[in-house]
Design a protein around this motif. Structure first.
Motif, short mmCIF file in Angstrom:
data_model
loop_
_atom_site.label_atom_id
_atom_site.label_comp_id
_atom_site.label_asym_id
_atom_site.label_seq_id
_atom_site.Cartn_x
_atom_site.Cartn_y
_atom_site.Cartn_z
N SER A 175 1.95 22.40 -18.02
CA SER A 175 1.27 23.61 -18.48
C SER A 175 1.79 24.80 -17.68
CB SER A 175 -0.24 23.49 -18.33
OG SER A 175 -0.60 23.32 -16.97
N ASN A 176 1.57 26.00 -18.20
CA ASN A 176 2.00 27.22 -17.55
C ASN A 176 0.96 28.31 -17.75
OD1 ASN A 176 3.56 30.08 -18.33
ND2 ASN A 176 4.21 29.17 -16.40
N THR A 177 0.77 29.11 -16.72
CA THR A 177 -0.06 30.31 -16.81
C THR A 177 0.76 31.50 -16.31
OG1 THR A 177 -2.09 29.05 -16.41
CG2 THR A 177 -2.19 31.43 -16.07
N LEU B 279 -2.70 41.14 -18.81
CA LEU B 279 -2.56 40.20 -19.92
C LEU B 279 -2.20 38.83 -19.34
CD1 LEU B 279 -2.44 39.89 -23.05
CD2 LEU B 279 0.03 40.28 -22.86
N LYS B 280 -2.92 37.79 -19.77
CA LYS B 280 -2.68 36.44 -19.25
C LYS B 280 -2.47 35.47 -20.40
CE LYS B 280 -6.11 34.04 -17.48
NZ LYS B 280 -7.15 33.54 -16.57
N HIS B 281 -1.47 34.61 -20.25
CA HIS B 281 -1.13 33.64 -21.29
C HIS B 281 -1.11 32.24 -20.68
CE1 HIS B 281 1.80 31.33 -23.83
NE2 HIS B 281 1.03 31.82 -24.78
N GLN C 18 -2.91 26.79 -26.50
CA GLN C 18 -2.58 28.16 -26.14
C GLN C 18 -3.81 29.05 -26.06
OE1 GLN C 18 0.78 31.46 -27.50
NE2 GLN C 18 0.20 29.84 -28.91
N THR C 19 -3.90 29.81 -24.96
CA THR C 19 -4.97 30.79 -24.75
C THR C 19 -4.36 32.10 -24.30
OG1 THR C 19 -6.57 29.07 -24.13
CG2 THR C 19 -7.07 31.33 -23.47
N ILE C 20 -4.83 33.20 -24.86
CA ILE C 20 -4.40 34.53 -24.46
C ILE C 20 -5.64 35.31 -24.01
CG2 ILE C 20 -3.39 36.72 -25.19
CD1 ILE C 20 -1.65 35.18 -27.13
N ALA C 21 -5.56 35.93 -22.82
CA ALA C 21 -6.67 36.71 -22.29
C ALA C 21 -6.16 38.07 -21.84
CB ALA C 21 -7.34 35.98 -21.13
N ALA C 22 -7.06 39.04 -21.79
CA ALA C 22 -6.69 40.39 -21.36
C ALA C 22 -7.83 41.01 -20.59
CB ALA C 22 -6.32 41.25 -22.56
#
Length: 764
Positions: free
Chosen positions: A370-372, A359-361, A305-309
């Motif tokens: 996988s999902n983005t 916001l990106k997950h 899991q990666t979270i970006a903003a």
């Protein structure tokens, strides 16, 4: 006596070995990974500042004993941008080093544009990549000069901070602004629901990598006829924590200041950047003042899991000098448009505030799934006195995108599936007034506009026998505008108007063959659908264009790319044929307002080439790099069917498109830190009217940048540079107003000009 002799001998040996015993050895170990594909890199050279060296294995892993005085290591690999990592207590044996690919090495460059993260050699489509090094060859006042090194792509600057981008002639319908080109920043939509992109709300220093997908080949981003551009922020390597400040000054009052803090760890990567750019202007009424604050963190919650903003705030003001006639251009290119509606008298300018939050997950369910997913919101406020009117707009927008990837097999054939969708909804409150010398006067129109656009997409990539890769893709696109006129002073009163552009199915088929491990060839057929933008339907004079239809086109393409001569030579050649129907063109009316209409069709054929040759690439030599590169584009673009007011323009050259463009460059770097970048750009004559009666002259522009880049001690880094643009002192227009009323076609670019500056870096 023997015992005494042995004691003396032992004492003597201990004295000789004592310095070596006192010099403690430390273990440095880690893994080197491709920053894009996240795959390990074999054969990477890792060198400590005390001289010790190691080479990574097939798993990307390395280890070596270094002297206790070692404070940093340098990581170098052919085809990648070298990296320096500071060694700290507690962070020496578990290093995770990300190397950014250099666009010169096609076998190792990984393309993210089609979301399957394949090497460029395995990508069936016309795509160009600009790395961080290529963007920073110039003074960073804009992306114009960097983008114009790409074959098939032209970026115009009609006034400082007023940009247009043309991919294979897509600016035919763009008198101003970026339209008919879809753009993303860090995987999050930057193009708004109304079809336009406020690219000038970003600073060039915000961007670390650019991928340009040409024509309607990127079905997973919808099926626009212009193309797709993916922008990525610059990221720190793992183990890097640094603060950097820079300042640049140049001709005609150019000033630029930047401050950057970045940190890369195993669990996060954070970028905070502030920039301010000011410019008095080469021409009258062409000043700029732009401030941009970018906050872009990424958090690696787990292996799955990666979270970006992204948070981007921009305060932008720039002036609009207006177009000149040929006579005015020759007499004094520094003047602004004059007369009753002159740019100075009317204070023609743009004042814009913007806030973009995204916001990106990313989540990896398993090795196969996988999902983005990304969500974003945009807020913009515009205060815009133009030559003939005064506009005040506020924009609010929300949107999102989700994409699933699944790796599987069809029989024995490895297959990658990608599918998902995107939706955007924007609302604009728009008022236009009479412009009374830069002040809003009587109200003309008061409108509310809602734009809704979305698409679903699917893609399958099959790895066939004999190293063939088959791509099947599609998208289903839909766009709707809702106009509510609250008030109109003259003519028709309040009313509502809805325009729905029916969903269009846009397929793509591509086949790639790896001829060798160094060369591949491909062919593709794709279709595109591009509805009018909101500005093309509701023009700035308040008139609704209710008959404007969407463009539709089909693109045929073949290409070959690869490398040779011991990886020193790379090449990329593509030929295309694009047939466009319901082509949208623009003209200026008597009040200089752009109006749009569909013409019959266009035929656009071309060849795009890019080549690079590394004469020398030796990371440990006195001369570290000597590279010559170039690109060339040939366009045979014609109106196939075009009649207007009883005149037949069929067979004429497409307005605003040069048949020949070429760029060449030389890059040199030494171990001492000295470097030199030289760039020359040629553009052929450009037709400025649909009648092909007026042309902009051809021009050849030469620019250069030289500098000194050096690490000072354990923590400090310094770069000092100076450069010049238009050394040939050409009189040319970098962005022309096509079909301009009153023959005001030309937007002059600066003559010979200079800049210089420095950057100071502190590594924590």
């Amino acid at each position: 006596m023997k015992s005494l002799s042995f004691k003396y001998t032992l004492s003597f040996l201990l004295c000789l070995l004592m310095p070596q015993l006192l010099l403690a050895q430390l273990l440095v170990a880690g893994q080197v990974i491709d920053a894009k594909s996240q795959l390990p890199l074999n054969g990477v050279t890792i060198t400590a500042n005390t001289g010790e060296q190691s080479i990574s294995n097939a798993a990307g892993e390395f280890s070596m004993q270094v002297a206790e005085a070692a404070s940093a290591i340098t990581v170098v690999h052919l085809g990648y941008t070298s990296s320096s990592v500071v060694l700290r207590a507690g962070n020496r044996t578990n290093l995770r080093i990300l190397l950014q690919p250099s666009a010169a090495s096609l076998q190792e460059v990984v393309v993210t544009g089609y979301e399957s993260n394949r090497p460029l050699l395995e990508t069936a489509g016309a795509i160009s990549i600009l790395s961080d090094e290529e963007i920073r060859r110039f003074d960073e006042r804009s992306l114009v000069r960097a983008v114009n090194t790409v074959p098939g792509v032209r970026m115009d600057e009609r006034a400082p901070a007023s940009y247009r981008i043309s991919i294979r002639g897509s600016t035919l319908r763009s008198p101003y602004g970026v339209r008919n080109v879809k753009m993303y920043f860090n995987g999050i939509p930057l193009t708004e629901a109304n079809g336009t992109t406020a690219l000038n709300l970003l600073d060039a220093s915000n961007i670390g990598n650019i991928e340009i997908l040409k024509g309607p080949t990127a079905s997973i981003y919808g099926a626009g006829t212009g193309g797709t551009i993916l922008l990525e922020p610059k990221r720190a390597n793992v183990g890097e924590q640094q603060v950097q400040v820079g300042a640049t000054a140049g001709s005609y009052g150019f000033r630029r200041y930047t401050a950057t803090a970045s940190s890369g760890t195993e669990k996060s990567n954070v970028l905070v950047q502030y920039s301010r750019q000011q410019y008095d202007g080469y021409r009258e009424q062409s000043a700029v003042d732009r401030q941009v604050l970018l906050i872009s963190p990424e958090f690696y919650i787990s292996d799955k899991q990666t979270i970006a903003a992204n948070i981007i705030y921009t305060d932008l003001y720039y002036e609009l000098p207006g177009g000149l006639t040929q006579e005015q251009f020759e007499e004094n290119p520094r003047q602004a448009r004059g007369g009753m509606f002159g740019s100075v008298r009317q204070n023609a300018s743009m004042n814009q505030d913007g806030l973009n939050i995204g916001l990106k997950h990313e989540y990896k369910f398993s090795d196969d799934w996988s999902n983005t997913t990304s969500l974003y919101t945009i807020s913009r406020a515009i205060d815009h006195p133009f030559n003939t009117d005064y506009e005040r707009n506020t924009n609010q927008e929300v949107g999102g995108r989700t994409s699933f990837m699944h790796r599987s097999h069809i029989g024995s054939l490895p297959t990658t599936y990608t599918f998902g969708g995107e939706y955007q909804r924007g609302f604009q409150a728009s008022r236009t007034y009479d412009n009374n010398q830069g002040r809003p006067d009587s109200l003309r129109t008061d409108d509310e506009v809602t734009a809704k656009t979305g698409f679903v997409f699917g893609q399958a990539e099959l790895e066939l026998p004999q190293e063939f890769i088959l791509t099947l893709a599609m998208s289903l696109n839909d766009t709707r505008y809702e106009f509510t006129r609250l008030k109109q002073v003259t003519g028709q009163g309040a009313y509502e108007y809805n325009r729905n552009f029916e969903a269009v199915f846009s397929p793509r088929v591509a086949l790639l063959k790896k001829l060798t491990d160094k060369v591949s060839a491909y062919a593709s057929v794709s279709s595109g659908f591009s509805p009018p933008t909101e500005e093309e339907i509701l023009t700035s004079n308040g008139v609704l264009n209710e008959v404007l239809e969407a463009e539709k086109g089909t693109n045929y393409e073949v290409g070959v790319r690869g490398y040779a001569l011991n990886n020193r030579l790379s090449f990329d050649v593509v030929g295309f044929y694009f047939r466009l129907s319901e082509t949208i063109v623009s003209r200026q009316d008597i009040s200089s307002v752009a109006v749009f209409r569909n013409v019959g069709s266009t035929s656009q054929k071309g060849v795009e080439t890019a080549v690079s040759y590394n004469f020398l690439r030796n990371p440990v030599g006195q001369l570290r790099e000597l590279k010559l590169w170039g690109s060339y584009t040939y366009n045979y673009f014609r109106f196939k069917e075009y009649q207007r007011d009883g005149e037949d323009f069929s067979g004429n050259r497409l307005t605003g498109i040069a048949p020949h463009t070429a760029t060449a460059g030389l890059d040199l770097a030494t171990q001492l830190g000295l470097y030199l970048n030289v760039t020359v750009n040629y553009v052929d004559e450009i037709p400025l009217t649909d009648e092909n009666t007026v042309f902009a002259d051809e021009y050849l522009v030469l620019g250069a940048r030289a500098g000194f880049r050096r690490t000072l001690g354990r923590h400090w880094g310094l770069e000092v540079f100076a450069g010049a643009d238009n050394l040939t002192d050409q009189k040319y227009s970098l962005g022309n107003d096509v079909n301009a009323f009153g023959n005001r076609f030309f937007q002059p670019a600066p003559n010979r000009n200079y800049y210089g500056g420095l950057t100071l870096q502190y590594r924590l």
